[in-house]
Structures are given as structure tokens and as C-alpha cells.
Scaffold this active site. Structure first.
Site, short mmCIF file in Angstrom:
data_model
loop_
_atom_site.label_atom_id
_atom_site.label_comp_id
_atom_site.label_asym_id
_atom_site.label_seq_id
_atom_site.Cartn_x
_atom_site.Cartn_y
_atom_site.Cartn_z
N GLU A 141 -6.02 0.12 6.64
CA GLU A 141 -5.99 1.52 7.09
C GLU A 141 -6.99 1.77 8.21
O GLU A 141 -7.84 2.65 8.10
CB GLU A 141 -6.21 2.49 5.92
CG GLU A 141 -4.96 2.74 5.13
CD GLU A 141 -4.95 4.13 4.45
OE1 GLU A 141 -5.29 4.20 3.27
OE2 GLU A 141 -4.59 5.12 5.13
N ASP B 270 -6.69 -2.61 -5.32
CA ASP B 270 -7.08 -3.58 -4.29
C ASP B 270 -7.31 -4.91 -5.00
O ASP B 270 -8.13 -5.00 -5.91
CB ASP B 270 -8.36 -3.11 -3.60
CG ASP B 270 -8.18 -1.76 -2.93
OD1 ASP B 270 -7.77 -1.73 -1.76
OD2 ASP B 270 -8.42 -0.73 -3.61
N ASP C 164 -11.93 6.50 0.22
CA ASP C 164 -11.53 6.71 -1.18
C ASP C 164 -11.40 5.37 -1.93
O ASP C 164 -11.24 5.36 -3.14
CB ASP C 164 -10.24 7.55 -1.31
CG ASP C 164 -9.19 7.23 -0.27
OD1 ASP C 164 -9.37 6.28 0.51
OD2 ASP C 164 -8.17 7.95 -0.24
N HIS C 165 -11.52 4.26 -1.21
CA HIS C 165 -11.57 2.93 -1.83
C HIS C 165 -13.00 2.40 -1.77
O HIS C 165 -13.77 2.77 -0.88
CB HIS C 165 -10.68 1.93 -1.08
CG HIS C 165 -9.23 2.24 -1.10
ND1 HIS C 165 -8.30 1.49 -1.79
CD2 HIS C 165 -8.51 3.23 -0.49
CE1 HIS C 165 -7.09 1.98 -1.61
NE2 HIS C 165 -7.18 3.04 -0.83
N ASP D 207 -5.00 -3.98 -0.02
CA ASP D 207 -4.58 -2.81 -0.79
C ASP D 207 -3.10 -3.00 -1.13
O ASP D 207 -2.25 -2.83 -0.26
CB ASP D 207 -4.81 -1.55 0.04
CG ASP D 207 -4.34 -0.29 -0.67
OD1 ASP D 207 -3.83 -0.39 -1.81
OD2 ASP D 207 -4.48 0.80 -0.10
N ASN E 122 -10.39 -1.12 2.07
CA ASN E 122 -9.54 -0.12 2.72
C ASN E 122 -10.48 0.98 3.22
O ASN E 122 -11.00 1.77 2.42
CB ASN E 122 -8.50 0.44 1.76
CG ASN E 122 -7.62 1.50 2.41
OD1 ASN E 122 -8.08 2.29 3.22
ND2 ASN E 122 -6.35 1.53 2.04
N ASN F 123 -1.44 -1.24 -3.29
CA ASN F 123 -0.86 0.01 -3.77
C ASN F 123 -0.03 -0.22 -5.04
O ASN F 123 1.03 0.36 -5.24
CB ASN F 123 -0.01 0.67 -2.67
CG ASN F 123 -0.83 1.66 -1.84
OD1 ASN F 123 -1.56 2.49 -2.38
ND2 ASN F 123 -0.71 1.57 -0.53
#
Length: 256
Positions: A34, A218, A247-248, A147, A7, A149
Site C-alpha cells: 500500500e 499479514d 493500521d497494520h 498483506d 503494510n 487480506n
DNA sequence: ATGTCGATACGCTATCGA
């Protein structure tokens, strides 16, 4: 053969980091989420120059998914999840690479919950269930990567008590993830490392990465024909420490 | 409650989504 998911949180803003990681890691297949870029602003030339073919489904400002391949061109199968013609969010793309069906997904975040965004998340999960079940019954090698989530269990988050009301960890989310896996999929990283703390995401807030205050969201779900080829898996955690990073962190599996 | 990003627009500051 190495298949990765990453991501990137903005493919254009992240391009230097993405290209550096591709150069260092040399994965064979990469699922990106993303993109945060419309279809025509995907950095196709830079990706090609790095040695990768790509199929992608962009969207202005948010979402967006892509599948990159170093050898052959990915044969795109679909660019949306069946089950809702009115859903215009770019969160799923599917392609065949070297005989493996790759589903690249970006499941909705769902916060705040409860609310319409959480309802959308659960309905998207439901559509994923149906499609994943269909894919399993095809008896072909399938990798569902991306991802999700979804934090599968309390072992996959640094302080579960702080996340009980969050859409990533609510009981409905955990139950949806579990019932998906229970169709007959294998969570590759947890399968190889049943007792290790593994994180794939660290918030930009409050020096989360420095404190290792992370989440495992993930995931790689493997069909039986891929599971028998699984030899290794991991998280490229150091990438999360680079300048101007996502941030991943990238997550990968290796197949024989 | 907080905090930090990337993308966007009535664009140099604010808003949204994550």
C-alpha cells in the site's frame, strides 16, 4: 537475517514512522505494501539515506509494493503476478536478496462480497496458487510475505462471528488460504506460536487497537529450505501505537 | 450502522477504497 513485511498505508504520509522503525529495527529485508504513490513519487532518496536499496512498483492513489534491502541490491525477478495481462493493479513484486527469492504481495481486499471485487480477489488468489506452486517446484528458498487480506481461522480474529460475511474471512477466502499453505508452505508465525493470539492489523475505527480488537492478515509463507533456517518471528505491535501510524503493524522473521 | 484514515480533484470539502 531479519525479513519484515509492513503494510504502510501510504509510503509518503507514513515516511516518518517508516524511517523511525527502520532505524530502530534495522531489518535486512523489508516488503512494503500500500505505497499509494505513483512510480516517480516513491521516496527513494530518503530510503537510500536510511541505508536501503529498493525496487518498487507504484500506482497512483492505491496499491503499490516494494522490496527494500540493507546489504546488496535486490535483483528484481518480476513485478506482476502471471496469469492476467489485463490486470494493472500493482500488487506483486519479486526479487532475489542474498540467495532468497522474496515475493512481496498485496492481495485484494475483496469487499463488498459477494460482488466483482470479491471475484477479483478469488481470481488473484488462484493466480497466486499457480505461481506459488511453480516456485515450490523450483526447490529454492522462497519467502512469500505481505498483506494477504485473509484471516486464516477464527482464532485469528477478536470476534469471528462479526466477520463471517466479510471478504477477509468468508469460507472461500479461508479455503483459498488453506489450500495455498497445503501446497507445502509453512505459515511462519503460526508455526512458532501455535497457541498464541497474534494480530497484525487493528482498524482505525472504534479504538480497535486500545481494545486489542485485531486481525491476523499479514503473513509469511516459507518454502522448506527457508523453514529449516527459521529461528524467530514476531509482530512489532508497539509501532501500531505510534502517532500517525498505519493500521497494520510490521511483522518479521529471523533466519540463521 | 457506525467509525477513521490517506490520496485525489473542477482543491479548504467531498469522494473513494480500505
Amino acid at each position: 537475517m531479519i525479513i519484515a513485511t509492513y503494510n504502510v498505508n501510504g509510503v509518503n504520509g507514513r515516511l516518518p514512522v517508516l524511517l523511525r522503525w527502520l532505524q530502530e529495527k534495522q531489518p535486512d529485508v523489508v516488503c512494503l505494501q500500500e505505497l499509494k504513490a505513483p512510480q516517480e513519487k516513491f521516496p527513494e532518496k530518503e530510503i537510500n539515506d536510511a541505508g536501503y536499496h529498493a525496487v518498487w512498483h507504484g500506482q497512483k492513489s492505491w496499491n503499490g509494493v516494494a522490496i527494500l534491502s540493507r546489504g546488496s541490491e535486490p535483483q528484481e525477478v518480476r513485478r506482476s503476478l502471471p496469469g492476467n495481462d489485463e490486470d494493472d493493479q500493482s500488487r506483486y513484486i519479486e526479487a532475489i536478496v542474498d540467495g532468497i527469492l522474496i515475493g512481496c504481495l498485496y492481495l485484494p481486499n475483496g469487499n463488498p462480497s459477494p460482488g466483482p471485487k470479491f471475484d477479483y480477489k478469488l481470481s488473484w488468489f488462484d493466480r497466486l496458487h499457480k505461481h506459488a506452486d511453480y516456485l515450490l517446484k523450483e526447490n529454492v528458498p522462497v519467502v512469500l510475505a505481505g498483506d494477504y487480506n485473509a484471516i486464516p481461522t477464527g482464532f485469528d480474529v477478536y470476534k469471528p462471528e462479526r466477520w463471517v460475511d466479510d471478504a477477509l474471512f468468508r469460507p472461500e477466502t479461508r479455503a483459498a488460504y488453506k489450500s495455498l499453505v497445503d501446497q507445502g508452505w509453512t505459515d511462519a508465525l503460526r508455526h512458532l506460536y501455535p497457541d498464541e493470539v497474534i494480530y497484525t492489523f487493528w482498524d482505525y475505527f472504534r479504538k480497535a487497537y486500545d481494545r486489542n480488537a485485531g486481525l491476523r492478515i499479514d503473513h509469511f509463507l516459507l518454502s522448506p529450505l527457508v523453514l529449516e533456517r527459521l529461528v524467530a518471528a514476531g509482530v512489532d505491535k508497539e509501532v501500531r501505537g505510534w502517532e500517525k501510524t498505519s493500521d497494520h503493524a510490521p511483522v518479521w522473521i529471523e533466519l540463521n
